[in-house]
Design a protein around this motif. Structure first.
Motif, mmCIF file in Angstrom:
data_model
loop_
_atom_site.group_PDB
_atom_site.id
_atom_site.type_symbol
_atom_site.label_atom_id
_atom_site.label_comp_id
_atom_site.label_asym_id
_atom_site.label_seq_id
_atom_site.Cartn_x
_atom_site.Cartn_y
_atom_site.Cartn_z
ATOM 1 N N GLU A 55 0.760 -1.073 0.063
ATOM 2 C CA GLU A 55 0.006 0.049 0.032
ATOM 3 C C GLU A 55 0.910 1.281 -0.003
ATOM 4 O OE1 GLU A 55 -2.866 0.178 3.151
ATOM 5 O OE2 GLU A 55 -3.251 -2.054 2.985
ATOM 6 N N TYR A 56 2.130 1.108 0.285
ATOM 7 C CA TYR A 56 2.950 2.373 0.635
ATOM 8 C C TYR A 56 3.900 2.695 -0.523
ATOM 9 C CZ TYR A 56 0.769 1.584 5.050
ATOM 10 O OH TYR A 56 -0.110 1.120 6.061
ATOM 11 N N SER A 57 3.943 4.094 -0.636
ATOM 12 C CA SER A 57 4.924 4.541 -1.513
ATOM 13 C C SER A 57 5.583 5.550 -1.033
ATOM 14 C CB SER A 57 4.206 5.045 -2.884
ATOM 15 O OG SER A 57 3.438 6.340 -2.246
ATOM 16 N N GLU A 58 6.869 6.119 -1.821
ATOM 17 C CA GLU A 58 7.649 7.037 -1.484
ATOM 18 C C GLU A 58 6.620 8.449 -1.066
ATOM 19 O OE1 GLU A 58 11.737 9.262 -2.813
ATOM 20 O OE2 GLU A 58 10.860 7.748 -4.091
ATOM 21 N N THR A 59 7.399 9.030 -0.008
ATOM 22 C CA THR A 59 6.417 10.364 0.125
ATOM 23 C C THR A 59 6.306 11.321 -0.876
ATOM 24 O OG1 THR A 59 7.195 10.327 2.552
ATOM 25 C CG2 THR A 59 6.402 12.447 1.628
ATOM 26 N N GLY A 60 5.272 11.768 -1.425
ATOM 27 C CA GLY A 60 5.033 12.937 -2.326
ATOM 28 C C GLY A 60 4.597 11.918 -3.520
ATOM 29 N N SER A 101 1.421 6.708 2.945
ATOM 30 C CA SER A 101 2.645 6.916 3.201
ATOM 31 C C SER A 101 2.920 6.398 4.512
ATOM 32 C CB SER A 101 2.981 8.630 3.710
ATOM 33 O OG SER A 101 2.365 9.002 4.805
ATOM 34 N N VAL A 102 4.238 6.007 5.138
ATOM 35 C CA VAL A 102 4.409 5.358 6.235
ATOM 36 C C VAL A 102 3.713 6.039 7.546
ATOM 37 C CG1 VAL A 102 6.325 4.308 5.550
ATOM 38 C CG2 VAL A 102 6.556 6.284 6.625
ATOM 39 N N ASN A 103 3.324 7.271 7.447
ATOM 40 C CA ASN A 103 2.896 8.013 8.710
ATOM 41 C C ASN A 103 1.405 7.219 8.768
ATOM 42 O OD1 ASN A 103 5.017 9.365 8.969
ATOM 43 N ND2 ASN A 103 4.103 11.325 8.324
ATOM 44 N N ASP A 104 0.750 7.022 7.358
ATOM 45 C CA ASP A 104 -0.674 6.481 7.832
ATOM 46 C C ASP A 104 -0.724 5.380 8.697
ATOM 47 O OD1 ASP A 104 -2.564 7.553 5.994
ATOM 48 O OD2 ASP A 104 -1.124 7.495 4.506
ATOM 49 N N MET A 105 0.144 4.238 8.708
ATOM 50 C CA MET A 105 0.088 3.187 9.734
ATOM 51 C C MET A 105 -0.068 3.610 11.204
ATOM 52 S SD MET A 105 3.654 1.071 9.460
ATOM 53 C CE MET A 105 3.642 1.135 7.613
ATOM 54 N N ILE A 106 1.004 4.722 11.417
ATOM 55 C CA ILE A 106 1.237 5.216 12.888
ATOM 56 C C ILE A 106 -0.331 5.691 13.249
ATOM 57 C CG2 ILE A 106 2.054 6.797 14.368
ATOM 58 C CD1 ILE A 106 3.749 4.567 13.665
ATOM 59 N N ILE A 107 -1.065 6.374 12.215
ATOM 60 C CA ILE A 107 -2.129 7.186 12.524
ATOM 61 C C ILE A 107 -3.437 6.181 12.557
ATOM 62 C CG2 ILE A 107 -3.714 8.728 11.641
ATOM 63 C CD1 ILE A 107 -1.376 10.344 10.270
ATOM 64 N N ASP A 108 -3.200 4.883 11.756
ATOM 65 C CA ASP A 108 -4.219 4.013 11.763
ATOM 66 C C ASP A 108 -4.213 3.557 13.275
ATOM 67 O OD1 ASP A 108 -5.050 4.651 9.033
ATOM 68 O OD2 ASP A 108 -3.941 2.733 8.368
ATOM 69 N N ILE A 110 5.921 -7.682 3.256
ATOM 70 C CA ILE A 110 7.380 -6.792 3.353
ATOM 71 C C ILE A 110 8.130 -7.320 2.291
ATOM 72 C CG2 ILE A 110 8.524 -8.297 5.185
ATOM 73 C CD1 ILE A 110 8.291 -4.536 5.423
ATOM 74 N N ASP A 111 8.321 -8.324 1.855
ATOM 75 C CA ASP A 111 9.304 -8.542 0.705
ATOM 76 C C ASP A 111 8.897 -7.986 -0.386
ATOM 77 O OD1 ASP A 111 6.938 -10.278 0.894
ATOM 78 O OD2 ASP A 111 7.520 -11.503 -0.844
ATOM 79 N N LYS A 112 7.852 -7.188 -0.640
ATOM 80 C CA LYS A 112 7.205 -6.437 -2.138
ATOM 81 C C LYS A 112 8.094 -5.024 -1.949
ATOM 82 C CE LYS A 112 4.551 -9.576 -3.551
ATOM 83 N NZ LYS A 112 4.657 -10.491 -2.268
ATOM 84 N N ILE A 113 8.625 -4.727 -0.846
ATOM 85 C CA ILE A 113 9.317 -3.280 -1.093
ATOM 86 C C ILE A 113 10.732 -3.623 -1.086
ATOM 87 C CG2 ILE A 113 7.750 -2.167 0.201
ATOM 88 C CD1 ILE A 113 9.245 -2.050 2.772
ATOM 89 N N ALA A 114 11.366 -4.967 -1.401
ATOM 90 C CA ALA A 114 12.713 -5.279 -1.644
ATOM 91 C C ALA A 114 12.939 -4.294 -2.964
ATOM 92 C CB ALA A 114 12.886 -6.618 -1.641
ATOM 93 N N ALA A 115 14.301 -3.835 -3.064
ATOM 94 C CA ALA A 115 14.584 -3.255 -4.275
ATOM 95 C C ALA A 115 15.214 -4.336 -5.178
ATOM 96 C CB ALA A 115 15.853 -2.229 -3.985
ATOM 97 N N SER A 169 11.987 2.940 -5.625
ATOM 98 C CA SER A 169 10.850 3.159 -4.826
ATOM 99 C C SER A 169 10.802 2.214 -3.676
ATOM 100 C CB SER A 169 9.411 3.067 -5.623
ATOM 101 O OG SER A 169 8.198 3.099 -4.723
ATOM 102 N N GLY A 170 10.967 0.898 -3.774
ATOM 103 C CA GLY A 170 11.086 0.082 -2.818
ATOM 104 C C GLY A 170 12.155 0.515 -1.737
ATOM 105 N N ARG A 171 13.330 0.854 -2.101
ATOM 106 C CA ARG A 171 14.348 1.314 -1.253
ATOM 107 C C ARG A 171 13.861 2.461 -0.616
ATOM 108 N NH1 ARG A 171 19.788 0.498 -0.644
ATOM 109 N NH2 ARG A 171 21.063 2.113 0.127
#
Length: 529
Positions: free
Chosen positions: A269-274, A279-286, A308-313, A327-329
């Motif tokens: 679900e997550y992508s680089e900010t912008g 964004s990863v902030n969403d999981m904290i707010i969730d 989590i393996d889906k964000i491997a570069a 983007s994964g990195r």
């Protein structure tokens, strides 16, 4: 559960099935060029839903006049639920009974189909934290549907058990995470890692190592909750294993035992900010919202990141194992910043329609990540083959098959993860594929197993279901052959029961008093009684 109440339940199930069909048909009609017959079909489904809801209300009114004190009627009276709240409740009961995710936004969409301008107001009234269904501890938001970004809900355990007419087991070790966490709670009553392990053992078959590691992580996390004045570092956990081996279920059981809020999310679900995406902030707010916007509870919650393996570069050799490249990195680096944060920090997100924010100390949160890590085997095999020159092929294979002992951090780096990110997970566990024997015991012996679930379903209609051990092993073998793990058991079980499940409704209660399923003929189901 008597026949009248069983009939009412069957209507709830029918409503949930019809609303699901209406949602699918409605989405198709919105995105595809449809003809008149398609529109007519959608109208027929809508009419059936309206008829079914009307029949439920008439039946509940009749039962109320007869002074039938059924749990669902008591619940409606207690909270003075209006027609939309009741419809959401009926839909949710049906979905829960079928073990399907509860997405009540469908009900709001249905009621505002002809008046879309009312949708925002009704959505806020019935599905936010201030709604009766949430404040009354009937439903609570569990996560988000990543495709539509709508909230998914689930029942509080005590509410659903009461609706089903089941007595709450006071000795039950696993309850909903509704118990308030007190900052001055004494830590003397904390169970040991071995005791936590024994609880996990009741629910999860196999995966001994994973249960041991999670038991210790849970113990340390519980200590940090119960003794906030002492700094106790919790060890984040990384679970590696194929689909269907119990990664998510282990964490779900753990969170219920700890009685802490938990967020289930996917790294996809997550992508680089912008960029487009969460964004990863969403999981904290969730997590903050899941905790009822209680900072203390949220800081001692759990965030479970699946896939989590889906964000491997992309790997630099032996095949491209990652899928996100640069983007994964970047997502890894942003997660690393999150995991490295010390002290309270303001997290904000803005997706163009509203701003969400939370002030939390993320260092107190327990992070558990999981993934299948497809093709990781190839990296390990290549390394072992290279470092065992002169050994026979069989020897190399024997070493490789013990993947847990063979896995090195460098293998995960080769897969596409940065070392600093991996370093934030002090516990890395490889879960083994489930054996036929494991799958058999999952169906038969695990607490609240799939076999017990179907037996309860048929018992509601006065039928005893018996499946022989030989048949259960046959189902387990089929699931093993399909490579679907425990997730495939339900579909295979449904296939064997479909002719009886089809006849379960209020109009046809004449199914056999006893159903026995054996392996004498694989496709034939024997009936006795």
């Amino acid at each position: 559960m008597d026949k009248e109440y069983s009939t009412l339940f069957s209507k709830f199930i029918k409503v949930s099935e019809l609303l699901d069909k209406w949602k699918i048909d409605k989405n198709q009609n919105m995105h595809l060029e449809v003809n008149q017959s398609d529109t007519h079909s959608l109208s027929k489904v809508k009419k059936k839903i309206e008829t079914q809801l009307s029949e439920i209300e008439e039946m509940i009114e009749s039962l109320t006049n007869q002074q039938k004190d059924y749990p669902i009627i008591k619940l409606i009276k207690k909270h003075q639920l209006d027609n939309i709240e009741r419809a959401i409740l009926y839909y949710a009961v049906g979905r829960q009974f079928l073990n399907q995710p509860i997405e009540p936004i469908v009900v709001i969409n249905f009621f505002t189909d002809n008046t879309p301008e009312e949708f925002p107001q009704l959505k806020f009234k019935y599905l936010e934290e201030s709604s009766k269904l949430v404040t009354g501890k009937i439903l609570f938001p569990e996560g988000r549907n990543s495709f539509f970004d709508n909230k998914l809900y689930r029942f509080y355990s005590h509410s659903y058990r009461n609706i089903c007419g089941l007595k709450t087991d006071q000795q039950q070790n696993i309850e909903d995470n509704e118990e308030e966490i007190s900052e001055d709670t004494n830590i003397s009553n904390i169970l040991s890692p071995k005791q936590i392990y024994s609880i996990l053992n009741q629910w999860v078959i196999g995966q001994q190592k994973a249960k041991e590691v999670l038991s210790v992580a849970a113990y340390k996390h519980y200590l940090s909750i119960k003794n906030p004045t002492t700094e106790i570092k919790t060890g984040n956990v990384l679970l590696i294993g194929p689909t269907g081996v119990g990664k998510t279920f282990l964490v779900r059981v753990l969170a219920k035992y700890l009685k802490v809020p938990i967020v289930f999310t996917s790294a996809n679900e997550y992508s680089e900010t912008g960029y487009v995406g969460r964004s990863v902030n969403d999981m904290i707010i969730d997590l903050y919202e899941k905790a009822g916007k209680n900072q203390f509870k949220a800081e001692h919650g759990i965030i479970f990141i699946d896939e989590i393996d889906k964000i491997a570069a992309h790997g630099s050799g032996y095949g491209d194992y990652g899928t996100r490249d640069v983007s994964g990195r970047s997502v890894q680096e942003e997660l690393l910043d999150l995991l490295d944060t010390k002290g309270p920090k303001l997290y904000t997100t803005n997706h163009g329609f509203d701003e969400r924010k939370a002030l939390l100390d993320a260092s107190k949160i327990l992070f558990i990540a999981a993934g299948a890590f497809d093709n990781l085997d190839n990296i390990i095999k290549h390394r072992i083959g290279r470092t065992h020159i002169g050994f026979s092929q069989q020897t190399s294979k024997d070493v490789f098959e013990k993947k847990e002992a063979s896995l090195l951090i460098t293998d995960l780096e080769q897969y596409g993860f940065i070392p600093e990110f991996l370093g934030r997970f002090s516990n890395i566990v490889v879960l083994s594929e489930l054996t036929v024997d494991d799958l058999f015991h999952i169906m038969k012996d695990s607490k609240d197993s799939i076999l017990l679930e179907y037996q309860r379903l048929f018992r509601m209609f006065g039928t005893e279901l018996h499946i022989t051990d030989n048949k259960l092993r046959e189902i387990a073998y089929e699931a093993k052959e399909l490579g679907t793990g425990a997730r495939g058991l339900r579909s295979i079980m449904e296939k064997n029961l479909e002719k009886f499940l089809f006849n379960i409704n209020e109009e046809n209660m004449n199914i056999p008093k006893k159903i026995v399923i054996d392996t004498q003929q694989v496709k034939e189901i024997s009936i006795s009684g």
